[in-house]
Motif scaffolding. Sequence first.
Motif, PDB file in Angstrom:
ATOM      1  N   TYR A 140       0.826  -1.203   0.000  1.00  0.00           N
ATOM      2  CA  TYR A 140       0.000   0.000   0.000  1.00  0.00           C
ATOM      3  C   TYR A 140       0.864   1.258   0.000  1.00  0.00           C
ATOM      4  CZ  TYR A 140      -4.600  -2.163   0.451  1.00  0.00           C
ATOM      5  OH  TYR A 140      -5.767  -2.847   0.208  1.00  0.00           O
ATOM      6  N   ASP A 141       2.020   1.188   0.641  1.00  0.00           N
ATOM      7  CA  ASP A 141       3.058   2.200   0.489  1.00  0.00           C
ATOM      8  C   ASP A 141       4.372   1.527   0.847  1.00  0.00           C
ATOM      9  OD1 ASP A 141       3.444   2.238   3.301  1.00  0.00           O
ATOM     10  OD2 ASP A 141       2.110   3.945   3.572  1.00  0.00           O
ATOM     11  N   HIS A 142       5.462   2.281   0.835  1.00  0.00           N
ATOM     12  CA  HIS A 142       6.771   1.653   1.021  1.00  0.00           C
ATOM     13  C   HIS A 142       7.027   1.210   2.459  1.00  0.00           C
ATOM     14  CE1 HIS A 142       7.941   2.407  -3.079  1.00  0.00           C
ATOM     15  NE2 HIS A 142       7.608   3.677  -2.969  1.00  0.00           N
TER      16      HIS A 142
END
Length: 310
Positions: free
Chosen positions: A125-127
């Motif tokens: 979903y993000d880093h």
Amino acid sequence: MTMVCCLPTLYSLLCSFCPMYDHDMSPPLIAYGIGEMVEPMVWCYLPRLSGTFLTVSFEDLWKKYAAVFKSAWIGTAFKGATGSSQYIVPMNYHLQNHMAWLAQLDNIPSSLTVQGWALTGWSRYDHYATHCELLPAAIPCLALCLQTVVHGGFTEDCGFHRKVSEELGFSQTLQVQLVPKIKTIAREGRFPGAKLFQGVHVLVNLDADYIEFLNGDSRYTGWMTDYHVRKNFTNPCHLEFIIHMASRLQEEFTKLHREMDSTLSEMYDPSTVEEWLVVHFKSPIDKLSEILGTAKTQIERYSSRTTCSS
């Protein structure tokens, strides 16, 4: 019409990911000539597009896009859109997303050209987030979603459902309803990632059994509460069953952990393998070890009391 399968990480300069805005964005975009430079990728990954977060009709929404842009892309998801730590690929969910977009085609004005579809598959979903719906395990879903777009829809008994299943090496049609438990786990498949596809299906059922044991087994929830343990007031007959169940689950988790370690190592770097295994196995294995230790200690204390009293 073009179809693109992508694992998005960065925005393109020419094709910009654009959520389905329901406010009027036309004036500033027209003023700066954005429609001459950019093709929006209009995306939504939900199984139902209408009645969700939009406060305007789809007809009005598409008119707003058509006032600014000459062409646009549709963005769907064949994986990675159902939870930040989701490991199973819920095929029915993703198939419904594609069918919902197919139903929208008639609402798009003729002045707005649909250049193609981008079937996206997010991996994080993000880093900072953990992995979600690994690509190798999502290949069957990708194949079905592609064919759904090509054929204009999907049903369980449609011809390409069986054809796709056979070409991927399955003797039965792929199950699209996968949660909370899978009826029959396919031990077949001759595509890259087949072993991982099978492994996550085994994990789905194992996790379901584990959750049922923790929350639904009356012997564990009724006779081995924190109160009973703290007071050393547990029934050894029920403790024996709890030990049996917890031991079985621990053995199955440990066995699958070993198999998934080998499978993941064929496709991913060591740090990714370690992360995935810790996220999905450490908590249940540790909890089961704790339950086993507590139950065995309680039985030993009961045996000691019995011996002393005799």
